[in-house]
Write a protein that holds these residues in place. Structure first.
Motif, PDB file in Angstrom:
ATOM      1  N   ASP A   1       2.681  30.129  84.756  1.00 60.89           N
ATOM      2  CA  ASP A   1       2.783  31.131  83.693  1.00 60.89           C
ATOM      3  C   ASP A   1       1.795  32.264  83.895  1.00 60.89           C
ATOM      4  OD1 ASP A   1       4.810  29.742  82.461  1.00 60.89           O
ATOM      5  OD2 ASP A   1       3.497  28.727  81.023  1.00 60.89           O
ATOM      6  N   LEU A   2       0.571  31.930  84.356  1.00 60.98           N
ATOM      7  CA  LEU A   2      -0.420  32.971  84.610  1.00 60.98           C
ATOM      8  C   LEU A   2       0.036  33.904  85.729  1.00 60.98           C
ATOM      9  CD1 LEU A   2      -3.719  30.875  84.330  1.00 60.98           C
ATOM     10  CD2 LEU A   2      -3.002  32.740  82.815  1.00 60.98           C
ATOM     11  N   ILE A   3       0.620  33.353  86.779  1.00 64.10           N
ATOM     12  CA  ILE A   3       1.091  34.186  87.903  1.00 64.10           C
ATOM     13  C   ILE A   3       2.281  35.015  87.449  1.00 64.10           C
ATOM     14  CG2 ILE A   3       2.152  34.101  90.187  1.00 64.10           C
ATOM     15  CD1 ILE A   3       0.392  31.679  90.778  1.00 64.10           C
ATOM     16  N   ARG A   4       3.150  34.446  86.628  1.00 64.27           N
ATOM     17  CA  ARG A   4       4.293  35.213  86.108  1.00 64.27           C
ATOM     18  C   ARG A   4       3.794  36.380  85.256  1.00 64.27           C
ATOM     19  NH1 ARG A   4       6.865  31.361  83.628  1.00 64.27           N
ATOM     20  NH2 ARG A   4       8.602  31.009  85.077  1.00 64.27           N
ATOM     21  N   ALA A   5       2.772  36.110  84.435  1.00 57.55           N
ATOM     22  CA  ALA A   5       2.249  37.171  83.578  1.00 57.55           C
ATOM     23  C   ALA A   5       1.574  38.273  84.389  1.00 57.55           C
ATOM     24  CB  ALA A   5       1.261  36.583  82.581  1.00 57.55           C
ATOM     25  N   ALA A   6       0.968  37.901  85.519  1.00 58.04           N
ATOM     26  CA  ALA A   6       0.265  38.876  86.346  1.00 58.04           C
ATOM     27  C   ALA A   6       1.213  39.679  87.232  1.00 58.04           C
ATOM     28  CB  ALA A   6      -0.775  38.172  87.223  1.00 58.04           C
ATOM     29  N   SER A   7       2.445  39.226  87.387  1.00 60.96           N
ATOM     30  CA  SER A   7       3.413  39.916  88.235  1.00 60.96           C
ATOM     31  C   SER A   7       3.995  41.114  87.478  1.00 60.96           C
ATOM     32  CB  SER A   7       4.529  38.957  88.634  1.00 60.96           C
ATOM     33  OG  SER A   7       5.499  39.615  89.405  1.00 60.96           O
ATOM     34  N   VAL A   8       4.131  42.241  88.154  1.00 62.28           N
ATOM     35  CA  VAL A   8       4.616  43.471  87.514  1.00 62.28           C
ATOM     36  C   VAL A   8       6.011  43.279  86.955  1.00 62.28           C
ATOM     37  CG1 VAL A   8       5.196  45.901  87.899  1.00 62.28           C
ATOM     38  CG2 VAL A   8       3.175  44.893  89.015  1.00 62.28           C
ATOM     39  N   ASP A   9       6.874  42.669  87.708  1.00 63.79           N
ATOM     40  CA  ASP A   9       8.258  42.476  87.266  1.00 63.79           C
ATOM     41  C   ASP A   9       8.499  41.060  86.731  1.00 63.79           C
ATOM     42  OD1 ASP A   9       7.936  41.139  89.600  1.00 63.79           O
ATOM     43  OD2 ASP A   9       9.463  42.241  90.729  1.00 63.79           O
ATOM     44  N   HIS A  10       7.401  40.285  86.554  1.00 64.70           N
ATOM     45  CA  HIS A  10       7.465  38.903  86.059  1.00 64.70           C
ATOM     46  C   HIS A  10       8.282  37.987  86.971  1.00 64.70           C
ATOM     47  CE1 HIS A  10       5.416  39.926  82.350  1.00 64.70           C
ATOM     48  NE2 HIS A  10       6.251  40.960  82.207  1.00 64.70           N
ATOM     49  N   GLU A  11       8.434  38.415  88.220  1.00 68.05           N
ATOM     50  CA  GLU A  11       9.123  37.567  89.184  1.00 68.05           C
ATOM     51  C   GLU A  11       8.086  36.725  89.939  1.00 68.05           C
ATOM     52  OE1 GLU A  11      11.647  39.666  91.789  1.00 68.05           O
ATOM     53  OE2 GLU A  11      13.020  40.351  90.215  1.00 68.05           O
ATOM     54  N   VAL A  12       8.488  35.508  90.227  1.00 66.67           N
ATOM     55  CA  VAL A  12       7.582  34.564  90.882  1.00 66.67           C
ATOM     56  C   VAL A  12       8.304  33.936  92.058  1.00 66.67           C
ATOM     57  CG1 VAL A  12       6.256  32.426  90.627  1.00 66.67           C
ATOM     58  CG2 VAL A  12       6.331  34.076  88.753  1.00 66.67           C
ATOM     59  N   SER A  13       7.573  33.808  93.153  1.00 70.63           N
ATOM     60  CA  SER A  13       8.094  33.102  94.323  1.00 70.63           C
ATOM     61  C   SER A  13       7.426  31.718  94.377  1.00 70.63           C
ATOM     62  CB  SER A  13       7.784  33.886  95.597  1.00 70.63           C
ATOM     63  OG  SER A  13       8.102  33.125  96.743  1.00 70.63           O
ATOM     64  N   LEU A  14       8.245  30.688  94.498  1.00 64.43           N
ATOM     65  CA  LEU A  14       7.711  29.317  94.576  1.00 64.43           C
ATOM     66  C   LEU A  14       8.386  28.627  95.744  1.00 64.43           C
ATOM     67  CD1 LEU A  14       7.151  26.887  91.591  1.00 64.43           C
ATOM     68  CD2 LEU A  14       8.093  26.073  93.752  1.00 64.43           C
ATOM     69  N   PHE A  15       7.585  28.117  96.668  1.00 66.05           N
ATOM     70  CA  PHE A  15       8.162  27.468  97.851  1.00 66.05           C
ATOM     71  C   PHE A  15       7.285  26.308  98.316  1.00 66.05           C
ATOM     72  CE2 PHE A  15       5.473  30.915  99.354  1.00 66.05           C
ATOM     73  CZ  PHE A  15       4.730  30.327 100.362  1.00 66.05           C
ATOM     74  N   GLY A  16       7.884  25.457  99.083  1.00 63.66           N
ATOM     75  CA  GLY A  16       7.171  24.321  99.659  1.00 63.66           C
ATOM     76  C   GLY A  16       7.254  24.352 101.170  1.00 63.66           C
ATOM     77  N   VAL A  17       7.316  23.165 101.765  1.00 63.99           N
ATOM     78  CA  VAL A  17       7.369  23.041 103.227  1.00 63.99           C
ATOM     79  C   VAL A  17       8.824  22.859 103.630  1.00 63.99           C
ATOM     80  CG1 VAL A  17       6.634  21.684 105.213  1.00 63.99           C
ATOM     81  CG2 VAL A  17       5.068  22.048 103.304  1.00 63.99           C
ATOM     82  N   ALA A  18       9.307  23.778 104.434  1.00 66.80           N
ATOM     83  CA  ALA A  18      10.722  23.712 104.819  1.00 66.80           C
ATOM     84  C   ALA A  18      10.979  22.569 105.793  1.00 66.80           C
ATOM     85  CB  ALA A  18      11.154  25.038 105.428  1.00 66.80           C
ATOM     86  N   ASP A  19      10.115  22.418 106.777  1.00 68.06           N
ATOM     87  CA  ASP A  19      10.329  21.410 107.829  1.00 68.06           C
ATOM     88  C   ASP A  19       9.681  20.086 107.429  1.00 68.06           C
ATOM     89  OD1 ASP A  19      11.554  23.452 109.307  1.00 68.06           O
ATOM     90  OD2 ASP A  19       9.613  24.064 110.149  1.00 68.06           O
TER      91      ASP A  19
END
Length: 452
Positions: free
Chosen positions: A211-229
């Motif tokens: 939520d803090l990262i979403r609030a700090a994002s200009v467009d409220h967009e968030v990227s969330l990822f893990g380990v692909a391999d």
């Protein structure tokens, strides 16, 4: 004049009964006494020690047959060493940090996932995109830094913790420790580009960070990822485990993440010594799950307690992080019955009881034979007295014979009152008494006197 003592068997039977009662009491004590297990917990001040202290208190409150003695260590490496060295029966273990060779899993206390969250504007979408970036990290534990370092190294990047004089090299990732309250400002002034988390995805702390990262994002967009391999990473570090962050876990409109995110992670596990009795391990596991709701009232992390994943018994016992057979008994509802659990004691009591019973029966038979022999001896003596009285004319001698007959008759009478006696033996003795007395009376009459 001879007196014949007739032995009694009451003392023998009382002794045998007392022995049986003592044996039964000892067996009951060992079968019902509480089993106290020493559990090594870590990290100091963490969630797991609080959970296991609450578990120990609840076991004591319910007067369970299992009790816990809690030992707290600074880190999971030390708690694992306590289990390995035999100083603890159970321990909180994090397999990627230290895996004791004698440790088998009872339950997963908490699953951890490694994933990255960043504002959408940073265009960070995968681990390779972290090259030259700054990643914030909460509560930077050595074990968590090591895990992140391995994931970064898998993508041919170097994890650095010392801030460079200039920009972060394109072959490195800078790890920056931050407090939760600093995240917004750190993103705003460029100290960090995103956050890497090694935590339980469903925890309140995870939701707050997102939520803090979403609030700090200009467009409220968030990227969330893990380990692909994940398969490749698990092949290199087999004590890690696959973890999935469910789609929409951090919001449904818009969905975050938009779909399930596969990554790797680790876990805090409650492990037991491999030689801990199956019944005890099963009972400790059962109580933990049965009390989970009660524990969650004081330690919300109790809701995260889960059974380890496995397909069948062979898979559970041969896995890289194997499960204790006692825990498998609980998960598959194949716990030992009372008879199975205390089978050895039951057999021992039966064998000893049978042996004691046989001994008592032999003693009874032996004593009965002795009693019978004594009465037979007394009867034979009465017949001898009868024969002597036929030939005797001396008054004093006849009085002595009469007195001995009375003594023998009294001994036989006392025996008949206090001990079971065969009717045939007692009948023969009575006939001998009457015959001896009759003969003595006739001898006394023939001598001119008679003692009534």
């Amino acid at each position: 004049m001879r007196k014949l003592a007739l032995p009694g068997g009451r003392e023998v039977w009382l002794l045998g009964l007392a022995a049986l009662l003592v044996l039964a009491a000892v067996a009951a004590f060992y079968a019902t006494r509480a089993t106290t297990l020493t559990v090594a917990t870590a990290p100091h001040g963490g969630t797991e020690p609080a959970l296991l202290r609450a578990y120990a208190d609840e076991l004591a409150r319910r007067k369970s047959a299992i009790r816990l003695k809690v030992l707290t260590f600074d880190g999971v490496r030390e708690s694992a060493e306590a289990l390995k060295a035999g100083r603890a029966d159970l321990a909180v273990v994090r397999p990627d940090v230290s895996m004791p060779g004698n440790g088998l899993t009872l339950a997963v206390l908490r699953n951890l996932a490694a994933f990255v969250v960043a504002p959408g504007a940073t265009n960070i979408r995968s681990f390779p995109d972290l090259a030259g970036k700054r990643l914030g990290m909460l509560a930077s534990r050595t074990a968590d830094r090591a895990l992140v370092g391995n994931l970064v190294a898998h993508h041919n990047l170097e994890l650095r913790t010392d801030p460079p004089a200039e920009a972060v090299p394109g072959t490195a990732v800078l790890l920056v420790p931050v407090q939760e309250a600093e995240i917004n400002a750190a993103l705003g002034d460029g100290r960090i580009d995103g956050m890497v988390l090694v935590t339980t995805p469903t925890s309140p702390a995870s939701r707050r960070v997102v939520d803090l990262i979403r609030a700090a994002s200009v467009d409220h967009e968030v990227s969330l990822f893990g380990v692909a391999d994940t398969a490749a990473v698990l092949a290199r570090w087999p004590r890690l485990q696959p973890v999935t962050v469910p789609a929409a876990l951090f919001g449904g409109n818009p969905r975050l993440p938009t779909e399930d995110v596969a990554t790797v992670g680790t876990s805090y596990r409650l492990m037991a010594r491999a030689d801990l009795a199956r019944s005890v391990a099963a009972e400790a596991t059962q109580h933990l799950f049965e009390m989970r709701a009660a524990l969650a009232e004081s330690v919300p992390a109790a809701e995260d307690v889960a059974s380890p994943d496995y397909e069948d018994t062979a898979d559970a016992t041969s896995a890289r992080i194997p499960i204790h057979p006692g825990a498998i008994d609980y998960y598959e509802r194949e716990q030992e019955t009372f008879i199975e659990r205390y089978e050895s004691w039951i057999y021992l009591v039966a064998i000893l009881g049978g042996g004691l019973g046989s001994t008592l029966a032999w003693l009874r038979q032996r004593i009965g034979r002795k009693r019978r022999e004594r009465i037979e001896v007394a009867t034979a003596r009465l017949l001898e007295l009868r024969s002597e009285a036929r030939r005797e004319t001396d008054r004093e001698r006849l009085e002595a014979l009469a007195s001995e007959v009375d003594d023998l008759a009294g001994s036989i009478a006392r025996h008949a009152l206090n001990r079971p006696t065969e009717p045939r033996t007692l009948g023969a003795a009575n006939v001998a008494i009457e015959a001896a007395r009759s003969t003595i009376r006739r001898a006394q009459a023939g001598s001119g006197f008679l003692i009534s």
